[in-house]
Scaffold this motif. Structure first.
Motif, PDB file in Angstrom:
ATOM      1  N   ILE A 124       0.842  -1.203   0.000  1.00 51.81           N
ATOM      2  CA  ILE A 124       0.000   0.000   0.000  1.00 51.81           C
ATOM      3  C   ILE A 124       0.875   1.250   0.000  1.00 51.81           C
ATOM      4  O   ILE A 124       0.583   2.228  -0.713  1.00 51.81           O
ATOM      5  N   GLN A 125       1.953   1.240   0.766  1.00 51.85           N
ATOM      6  CA  GLN A 125       2.869   2.383   0.757  1.00 51.85           C
ATOM      7  C   GLN A 125       3.443   2.617  -0.644  1.00 51.85           C
ATOM      8  O   GLN A 125       3.546   3.757  -1.112  1.00 51.85           O
ATOM      9  N   TYR A 126       3.810   1.545  -1.293  1.00 47.53           N
ATOM     10  CA  TYR A 126       4.380   1.643  -2.637  1.00 47.53           C
ATOM     11  C   TYR A 126       3.366   2.240  -3.617  1.00 47.53           C
ATOM     12  O   TYR A 126       3.703   3.142  -4.405  1.00 47.53           O
ATOM     13  N   LEU A 127       2.130   1.739  -3.546  1.00 42.67           N
ATOM     14  CA  LEU A 127       1.084   2.270  -4.424  1.00 42.67           C
ATOM     15  C   LEU A 127       0.856   3.760  -4.169  1.00 42.67           C
ATOM     16  O   LEU A 127       0.702   4.547  -5.104  1.00 42.67           O
ATOM     17  N   ALA A 128       0.808   4.128  -2.885  1.00 43.64           N
ATOM     18  CA  ALA A 128       0.566   5.530  -2.530  1.00 43.64           C
ATOM     19  C   ALA A 128       1.652   6.427  -3.104  1.00 43.64           C
ATOM     20  O   ALA A 128       1.369   7.506  -3.656  1.00 43.64           O
ATOM     21  N   LEU A 151      -4.848  -5.194   5.201  1.00 41.34           N
ATOM     22  CA  LEU A 151      -5.395  -4.464   4.050  1.00 41.34           C
ATOM     23  C   LEU A 151      -6.713  -3.781   4.398  1.00 41.34           C
ATOM     24  O   LEU A 151      -6.980  -2.655   3.952  1.00 41.34           O
ATOM     25  N   GLN A 152      -7.534  -4.440   5.205  1.00 37.10           N
ATOM     26  CA  GLN A 152      -8.792  -3.818   5.635  1.00 37.10           C
ATOM     27  C   GLN A 152      -8.530  -2.586   6.491  1.00 37.10           C
ATOM     28  O   GLN A 152      -9.245  -1.575   6.385  1.00 37.10           O
ATOM     29  N   GLU A 153      -7.509  -2.645   7.322  1.00 38.68           N
ATOM     30  CA  GLU A 153      -7.158  -1.492   8.152  1.00 38.68           C
ATOM     31  C   GLU A 153      -6.717  -0.324   7.279  1.00 38.68           C
ATOM     32  O   GLU A 153      -7.129   0.821   7.494  1.00 38.68           O
ATOM     33  N   ARG A 154      -5.874  -0.603   6.301  1.00 34.33           N
ATOM     34  CA  ARG A 154      -5.432   0.447   5.382  1.00 34.33           C
ATOM     35  C   ARG A 154      -6.611   0.982   4.560  1.00 34.33           C
ATOM     36  O   ARG A 154      -6.667   2.176   4.240  1.00 34.33           O
ATOM     37  N   SER A 155      -7.550   0.093   4.212  1.00 36.05           N
ATOM     38  CA  SER A 155      -8.725   0.515   3.455  1.00 36.05           C
ATOM     39  C   SER A 155      -9.545   1.539   4.234  1.00 36.05           C
ATOM     40  O   SER A 155     -10.016   2.546   3.676  1.00 36.05           O
ATOM     41  N   LYS A 156      -9.713   1.311   5.531  1.00 39.48           N
ATOM     42  CA  LYS A 156     -10.430   2.256   6.388  1.00 39.48           C
ATOM     43  C   LYS A 156      -9.723   3.609   6.427  1.00 39.48           C
ATOM     44  O   LYS A 156     -10.365   4.667   6.416  1.00 39.48           O
ATOM     45  N   LEU A 157      -8.413   3.573   6.484  1.00 42.03           N
ATOM     46  CA  LEU A 157      -7.636   4.799   6.605  1.00 42.03           C
ATOM     47  C   LEU A 157      -7.644   5.624   5.328  1.00 42.03           C
ATOM     48  O   LEU A 157      -7.680   6.860   5.373  1.00 42.03           O
ATOM     49  N   HIS A 158      -7.610   4.971   4.182  1.00 42.07           N
ATOM     50  CA  HIS A 158      -7.372   5.689   2.932  1.00 42.07           C
ATOM     51  C   HIS A 158      -8.554   5.679   1.975  1.00 42.07           C
ATOM     52  O   HIS A 158      -8.495   6.333   0.926  1.00 42.07           O
ATOM     53  N   GLY A 159      -9.607   4.932   2.316  1.00 37.20           N
ATOM     54  CA  GLY A 159     -10.818   5.000   1.520  1.00 37.20           C
ATOM     55  C   GLY A 159     -10.804   4.260   0.203  1.00 37.20           C
ATOM     56  O   GLY A 159     -11.598   4.572  -0.687  1.00 37.20           O
ATOM     57  N   PHE A 160      -9.911   3.284   0.043  1.00 37.84           N
ATOM     58  CA  PHE A 160      -9.985   2.479  -1.177  1.00 37.84           C
ATOM     59  C   PHE A 160     -10.904   1.279  -0.943  1.00 37.84           C
ATOM     60  O   PHE A 160     -11.141   0.857   0.183  1.00 37.84           O
ATOM     61  N   PHE A 208      -1.139   9.123  -0.290  1.00 39.88           N
ATOM     62  CA  PHE A 208      -2.193   8.238   0.224  1.00 39.88           C
ATOM     63  C   PHE A 208      -3.585   8.753  -0.131  1.00 39.88           C
ATOM     64  O   PHE A 208      -4.518   7.968  -0.325  1.00 39.88           O
ATOM     65  N   ASP A 209      -3.722  10.073  -0.226  1.00 44.42           N
ATOM     66  CA  ASP A 209      -5.030  10.631  -0.550  1.00 44.42           C
ATOM     67  C   ASP A 209      -5.494  10.241  -1.958  1.00 44.42           C
ATOM     68  O   ASP A 209      -6.692  10.215  -2.245  1.00 44.42           O
ATOM     69  N   LYS A 210      -4.521   9.901  -2.804  1.00 45.36           N
ATOM     70  CA  LYS A 210      -4.860   9.507  -4.180  1.00 45.36           C
ATOM     71  C   LYS A 210      -5.428   8.088  -4.250  1.00 45.36           C
ATOM     72  O   LYS A 210      -5.917   7.667  -5.306  1.00 45.36           O
ATOM     73  N   LEU A 211      -5.377   7.362  -3.122  1.00 43.12           N
ATOM     74  CA  LEU A 211      -5.923   6.003  -3.101  1.00 43.12           C
ATOM     75  C   LEU A 211      -7.428   6.003  -2.844  1.00 43.12           C
ATOM     76  O   LEU A 211      -8.102   4.991  -3.061  1.00 43.12           O
ATOM     77  N   LYS A 212      -7.956   7.133  -2.401  1.00 43.46           N
ATOM     78  CA  LYS A 212      -9.385   7.204  -2.087  1.00 43.46           C
ATOM     79  C   LYS A 212     -10.223   6.940  -3.335  1.00 43.46           C
ATOM     80  O   LYS A 212     -10.006   7.536  -4.392  1.00 43.46           O
ATOM     81  N   GLY A 213     -11.142   5.996  -3.196  1.00 41.01           N
ATOM     82  CA  GLY A 213     -12.015   5.652  -4.309  1.00 41.01           C
ATOM     83  C   GLY A 213     -11.446   4.620  -5.268  1.00 41.01           C
ATOM     84  O   GLY A 213     -12.148   4.141  -6.159  1.00 41.01           O
ATOM     85  N   LYS A 214     -10.177   4.270  -5.093  1.00 43.40           N
ATOM     86  CA  LYS A 214      -9.570   3.250  -5.942  1.00 43.40           C
ATOM     87  C   LYS A 214     -10.099   1.870  -5.557  1.00 43.40           C
ATOM     88  O   LYS A 214     -10.550   1.644  -4.433  1.00 43.40           O
ATOM     89  N   LYS A 215     -10.009   0.945  -6.502  1.00 44.65           N
ATOM     90  CA  LYS A 215     -10.417  -0.435  -6.259  1.00 44.65           C
ATOM     91  C   LYS A 215      -9.189  -1.347  -6.291  1.00 44.65           C
ATOM     92  O   LYS A 215      -8.427  -1.324  -7.268  1.00 44.65           O
ATOM     93  N   ILE A 216      -9.023  -2.104  -5.210  1.00 43.02           N
ATOM     94  CA  ILE A 216      -7.936  -3.083  -5.138  1.00 43.02           C
ATOM     95  C   ILE A 216      -8.553  -4.465  -4.946  1.00 43.02           C
ATOM     96  O   ILE A 216      -9.342  -4.675  -4.020  1.00 43.02           O
TER      97      ILE A 216
END
Length: 442
Positions: free
Chosen positions: A158-162, A193-202, A168-176
């Motif tokens: 997730i860090q790499y993708l961000a 991954l679920q924890e990161r999903s809550k934080l960043h909105g993907f 990280f804000d660019k991950l909001k609304g993305k689908k993984i």
């Protein structure tokens, strides 16, 4: 005279028998036994074999260099076929032979042996696999997920993708979409991954693939319909190449696919070749290391003497190196134990556990061992059985793996609370308590 001769002959015979009995016993007393759980057969053999070869070659290399401070290393392989029940059978058969430690090479087997290790007082090294919560040494005294867990890997992806997307804000609304092996192994990263999903909105979608992973058409039909922005691949063995082939068939871009470290080796991409170009996977520090000093030493001191376990051309490949590194960390755990309990002596499982809990493989030691440029320092403690949470990534260019330039470290602020909560839940279920400070000195 005749009677004296008979008595003398009897004495000589007795002495000879005594020598015959005591010599192997003495030799055995100077041998450190490493059980080796492998899978050289079955659906996962293409990935299991190079790991096993690297693991065993390092043990042979240690002996070629005089053993562990003079103590000869012995080993015995046991075939698990990546099956939990067979892994437990191997454990039960080999543990009574003076087992130094076990490296299960399977998350399912790790779950089963986690219940057995404390009673048998035999440590488990689960480098890059197993239970993520066993990083908590105060809860799991006998488990050592050295170098990384699946939560480490998920967090770093997730860090790499961000970073790639611009924040990280660019991950909001993305689908993984997580395409995962439907086993304890594949399910491990979900919590992180679920924890990161809550934080960043993907949006995270979970797509399990049944063992052994050859049939994935339904999975990739869902991917084609849902059109995720990225696919995370948590596969093993034939499942990895099957996923890449399905991505090609459905037109999903390989440069939008990211694998865990068990999905990023030569067997995963060689059959796909140029069509897999752009696919990126975690490297768990090392990748293919054909030019490392340890690789050259193995070629000279093991393969050069006709004692190589597998083909010479696999030495230095990704999974071969991972097996070699896993073996090295076990040997270094014995060395560290000898510093406290007696240099040149055979260490018990309990003593080796202390050694693994007090590892300090700084850069100077790693360089001396031949691992310069291969991995970063590893330092464990009573509370920290992980030792290092760094990783990097490599990308397939159609013919070989190439490292991405940056190193990443898992975010403890996110993962440590998850580890603590999961470990506490385990302790409560088993009616166990956290280790007291005095136990950390034992």
């Amino acid at each position: 005279m005749k009677l004296k001769s008979i008595v003398f002959s009897a004495a000589v015979l007795a002495a000879g028998l005594s020598a015959a009995i005591s010599t192997p016993a003495l030799a055995q007393a100077k041998e450190q036994f490493f059980p080796v759980l492998v899978y050289r057969t079955g659906a996962y053999a293409p990935n299991g074999v190079p790991f096993a070869n690297g693991y065993v070659d390092y043990l042979k290399y240690v002996n070629a260099k005089g053993g562990i401070n003079g103590v000869k290393v012995t080993f015995e392989e046991c075939e698990t076929g990546y099956a939990t029940d067979k892994g437990v059978e191997c454990y039960e058969r080999l543990k009574g032979k003076g087992a130094t430690l076990f490296q299960p090479l399977s998350t399912g087997i790790t779950f089963a042996l986690t219940e057995k290790a404390p009673g048998d007082k035999i440590p488990l090294i689960t480098s890059g696999y197993g239970r993520a919560d066993t990083a908590d040494g105060l809860a799991f005294k006998w488990n050592f997920p050295l170098l990384g867990t699946y939560w480490t890997g998920a967090d770093i992806l997730i860090q790499y993708l961000a970073k790639k997307e611009g924040g990280f804000d660019k991950l909001k609304g993305k689908k993984i979409a997580l395409v995962y092996h439907d086993s304890p192994y594949g399910k491990e990263p979900i919590s992180a991954l679920q924890e990161r999903s809550k934080l960043h909105g993907f949006e995270l979608s979970l797509l399990p693939v049944a063992h052994p992973g050859v049939e994935q058409k339904a999975t990739w039909l869902q991917i084609r319909q849902n059109r995720p922005d990225f696919v995370f691949l948590w596969g093993w063995g034939v499942m990895n190449s099957a996923a890449l082939k399905e991505a090609v068939a459905t037109g999903f871009p390989r440069d939008k696919m990211y694998g865990v470290w068990w999905s990023g080796a030569e067997p995963d991409v060689k059959d796909v070749g140029a069509a897999a170009k752009g696919y990126t996977a975690l490297a768990m520090q090392h990748g293919a290391e054909p030019n490392a000093k340890i690789t050259q030493d193995i070629l000279k001191d093991v393969h050069g003497k006709g004692q190589g376990t597998g083909p010479k051309d696999e030495v230095g490949q990704v999974l071969y190196m991972r097996g070699l590194i896993a073996s090295m960390m076990g040997v270094e755990g014995v060395k560290r134990a000898q510093e406290r309990f007696g240099k040149g002596k055979v260490m018990t499982g309990e003593q080796v556990r202390w050694g693994l809990e007090n590892l300090n493989l700084d850069q100077k030691k790693l360089d001396a061992l031949g691992f310069a440029g291969v991995m970063r320092p590893v330092s464990t403690s009573c509370a920290d059985h992980l030792g290092s949470s760094w990783a990097r990534l490599h990308t397939w260019d159609g013919a070989k793996w190439n490292f991405q330039p940056d190193w990443y470290q898992a975010d403890d602020a996110i993962l440590k609370p998850l580890v603590r909560a999961s470990a506490d839940k385990y302790l409560a279920e088993k009616k166990l308590s956290r280790r007291a400070p005095a136990d950390c000195q034992s």
